[in-house]
Design a protein around this motif. Structure first.
Motif, PDB file in Angstrom:
ATOM      1  N   GLY A   1      33.848  -4.551  47.326  1.00 35.70           N
ATOM      2  CA  GLY A   1      32.582  -3.901  47.001  1.00 35.70           C
ATOM      3  C   GLY A   1      31.893  -3.376  48.248  1.00 35.70           C
ATOM      4  N   LEU A   2      31.899  -4.194  49.298  1.00 35.86           N
ATOM      5  CA  LEU A   2      31.321  -3.787  50.576  1.00 35.86           C
ATOM      6  C   LEU A   2      32.098  -2.618  51.170  1.00 35.86           C
ATOM      7  CD1 LEU A   2      29.344  -4.215  52.906  1.00 35.86           C
ATOM      8  CD2 LEU A   2      30.814  -6.070  53.734  1.00 35.86           C
ATOM      9  N   ALA A   3      33.414  -2.690  51.103  1.00 39.13           N
ATOM     10  CA  ALA A   3      34.246  -1.612  51.636  1.00 39.13           C
ATOM     11  C   ALA A   3      33.986  -0.294  50.907  1.00 39.13           C
ATOM     12  CB  ALA A   3      35.721  -1.990  51.529  1.00 39.13           C
ATOM     13  N   GLN A   4      33.780  -0.354  49.596  1.00 38.68           N
ATOM     14  CA  GLN A   4      33.569   0.858  48.808  1.00 38.68           C
ATOM     15  C   GLN A   4      32.247   1.540  49.130  1.00 38.68           C
ATOM     16  OE1 GLN A   4      35.656   2.526  46.814  1.00 38.68           O
ATOM     17  NE2 GLN A   4      37.252   1.056  47.360  1.00 38.68           N
ATOM     18  N   ARG A   5      31.307   0.785  49.710  1.00 31.49           N
ATOM     19  CA  ARG A   5      30.034   1.392  50.098  1.00 31.49           C
ATOM     20  C   ARG A   5      30.176   2.265  51.335  1.00 31.49           C
ATOM     21  NH1 ARG A   5      24.452  -1.757  49.503  1.00 31.49           N
ATOM     22  NH2 ARG A   5      23.904   0.330  50.193  1.00 31.49           N
ATOM     23  N   CYS A   6      31.267   2.088  52.051  1.00 30.69           N
ATOM     24  CA  CYS A   6      31.489   2.859  53.275  1.00 30.69           C
ATOM     25  C   CYS A   6      32.036   4.247  52.941  1.00 30.69           C
ATOM     26  CB  CYS A   6      32.458   2.127  54.199  1.00 30.69           C
ATOM     27  SG  CYS A   6      31.792   0.583  54.868  1.00 30.69           S
TER      28      CYS A   6
ATOM     29  N   ILE B   1      44.789  -1.693  57.183  1.00 27.03           N
ATOM     30  CA  ILE B   1      45.738  -2.182  58.177  1.00 27.03           C
ATOM     31  C   ILE B   1      46.709  -3.138  57.478  1.00 27.03           C
ATOM     32  CG2 ILE B   1      46.040  -3.446  60.337  1.00 27.03           C
ATOM     33  CD1 ILE B   1      44.616  -0.823  60.718  1.00 27.03           C
ATOM     34  N   GLU B   2      47.994  -2.867  57.606  1.00 28.18           N
ATOM     35  CA  GLU B   2      49.020  -3.716  57.004  1.00 28.18           C
ATOM     36  C   GLU B   2      50.129  -3.942  58.020  1.00 28.18           C
ATOM     37  OE1 GLU B   2      50.335  -1.941  53.383  1.00 28.18           O
ATOM     38  OE2 GLU B   2      48.340  -1.941  52.462  1.00 28.18           O
ATOM     39  N   GLY B   3      50.430  -5.202  58.284  1.00 27.65           N
ATOM     40  CA  GLY B   3      51.481  -5.529  59.237  1.00 27.65           C
ATOM     41  C   GLY B   3      51.232  -4.970  60.624  1.00 27.65           C
ATOM     42  N   GLY B   4      49.956  -4.854  60.999  1.00 30.48           N
ATOM     43  CA  GLY B   4      49.609  -4.372  62.321  1.00 30.48           C
ATOM     44  C   GLY B   4      49.603  -2.864  62.483  1.00 30.48           C
ATOM     45  N   ARG B   5      49.875  -2.132  61.397  1.00 34.91           N
ATOM     46  CA  ARG B   5      49.911  -0.671  61.481  1.00 34.91           C
ATOM     47  C   ARG B   5      48.894  -0.061  60.528  1.00 34.91           C
ATOM     48  NH1 ARG B   5      54.458   1.141  64.246  1.00 34.91           N
ATOM     49  NH2 ARG B   5      54.146   3.230  63.423  1.00 34.91           N
ATOM     50  N   LEU B   6      48.478   1.164  60.832  1.00 42.52           N
ATOM     51  CA  LEU B   6      47.547   1.881  59.973  1.00 42.52           C
ATOM     52  C   LEU B   6      48.285   2.410  58.766  1.00 42.52           C
ATOM     53  CD1 LEU B   6      44.755   3.061  59.468  1.00 42.52           C
ATOM     54  CD2 LEU B   6      45.352   4.975  60.964  1.00 42.52           C
ATOM     55  N   ALA B   7      47.987   1.826  57.588  1.00 37.26           N
ATOM     56  CA  ALA B   7      48.717   2.176  56.373  1.00 37.26           C
ATOM     57  C   ALA B   7      48.047   3.305  55.599  1.00 37.26           C
ATOM     58  CB  ALA B   7      48.849   0.956  55.463  1.00 37.26           C
ATOM     59  N   ARG B   8      46.707   3.312  55.543  1.00 39.47           N
ATOM     60  CA  ARG B   8      45.973   4.352  54.799  1.00 39.47           C
ATOM     61  C   ARG B   8      44.657   4.656  55.490  1.00 39.47           C
ATOM     62  NH1 ARG B   8      47.494   0.730  51.267  1.00 39.47           N
ATOM     63  NH2 ARG B   8      45.381  -0.087  50.966  1.00 39.47           N
ATOM     64  N   ASP B   9      44.212   5.895  55.332  1.00 42.13           N
ATOM     65  CA  ASP B   9      42.922   6.352  55.834  1.00 42.13           C
ATOM     66  C   ASP B   9      42.286   7.127  54.703  1.00 42.13           C
ATOM     67  OD1 ASP B   9      40.731   7.430  57.131  1.00 42.13           O
ATOM     68  OD2 ASP B   9      41.853   8.134  58.874  1.00 42.13           O
ATOM     69  N   GLU B  10      41.342   6.489  53.999  1.00 39.37           N
ATOM     70  CA  GLU B  10      40.749   7.062  52.787  1.00 39.37           C
ATOM     71  C   GLU B  10      39.278   7.386  53.015  1.00 39.37           C
ATOM     72  OE1 GLU B  10      43.435   4.383  49.670  1.00 39.37           O
ATOM     73  OE2 GLU B  10      41.376   3.785  50.180  1.00 39.37           O
ATOM     74  N   ARG B  11      38.843   8.498  52.446  1.00 36.78           N
ATOM     75  CA  ARG B  11      37.446   8.895  52.533  1.00 36.78           C
ATOM     76  C   ARG B  11      36.846   9.004  51.152  1.00 36.78           C
ATOM     77  NH1 ARG B  11      36.246  10.971  57.698  1.00 36.78           N
ATOM     78  NH2 ARG B  11      38.109  11.222  59.013  1.00 36.78           N
ATOM     79  N   GLY B  12      35.519   8.868  51.097  1.00 35.78           N
ATOM     80  CA  GLY B  12      34.821   9.029  49.829  1.00 35.78           C
ATOM     81  C   GLY B  12      34.664   7.736  49.066  1.00 35.78           C
TER      82      GLY B  12
END
Length: 240
Positions: A218-223, A229-240
């Motif tokens: 819920g907190l994340a969705q407010r951003c 981050i999954e397994g130390g790597r950037l897995a997704r970069d989502e906006r909106g």
């Protein structure tokens, strides 16, 4: 003319960046050998963004936050904070870059037990040379609803009140960038929601950039943006 316009646009975009991570990696050596916590993480953060770093436990989220804030040093890669590269700087040098630019809110509050609420907020202001530290601290504590608790020690405050003090301390110096590590993690649901509203309200009013680590969807969705981050790597970069 088109070339000039493109150049201006590129300069504006660069000026708008408050933080840049390039090829960030962190490897530690333990009894069982080397362990890679983060590997080749690259992204930019623009001024005014609210960014949530999400992912499973052990994915490297808090390590990433520490590297971005200059609290730890990467094994590989570079962090540029408000136009200043942290690479090659010692601890004092990184602290100077953070001073006046960066605020912190932690899950465990990190208040000094021997200091009252107002003294906890005043301390970083005084270290920064603020001559009206008491006035500024009083105003921001009143703003977060603790005007009647200025002289209470952390042990005399509830969890929610402690986090309000921590948030007041973080915003008192009007930082351009605020880092928050699980800011509602130690609070019950109702108190956490109140702290969440306060954090975003102050961030908007102070025109700051917010980067937070959270397990709370819920907190994340407010951003406005979410990095997974999954397994130390950037897995997704989502906006909106």
């Amino acid at each position: 003319m088109e070339h000039e316009t493109a150049s201006v646009t590129q300069r504006d975009a660069a000026t708008d960046l408050v933080l840049s991570a390039r090829g960030l990696g962190k490897t530690v050596t333990g009894a069982d050998g080397d362990l890679t916590i983060l590997d080749d993480v690259t992204f930019d953060v623009s001024r005014g963004e609210t960014l949530a770093v999400v992912g499973p436990s052990g994915a490297g989220k808090s390590t990433l936050l520490a590297l971005l804030a200059g609290l730890d040093t990467p094994s590989r890669g570079d962090v540029t904070l408000d136009g200043v590269s942290l690479t090659g700087l010692d601890e004092d040098g990184r602290a100077k870059v953070r001073a006046g630019r960066v605020g912190f809110v932690f899950q465990s509050f990190h208040l000094i037990p021997a200091l009252t609420a107002i003294e906890n907020v005043m301390m970083p202001l005084e270290l920064a040379g603020e001559r009206q530290a008491r006035k500024v601290a009083t105003e921001i504590l009143t703003d977060v609803g603790l005007g009647e608790r200025l002289r209470h020690y952390p042990a005399q405050l509830s969890g929610g009140e402690k986090q309000r003090v921590a948030i007041a301390r973080a915003f008192a110096s009007r930082p351009a960038l605020l880092f928050a590590d699980e800011p509602t993690g130690n609070l019950d649901t109702g108190t956490g929601e109140n702290i969440e509203r306060l954090l975003f309200d102050l961030n908007q009013r102070h025109d700051a950039t917010l980067i937070l680590v959270t397990h709370d969807q819920g907190l994340a969705q407010r951003c406005s943006r979410r990095l997974a981050i999954e397994g130390g790597r950037l897995a997704r970069d989502e906006r909106g």
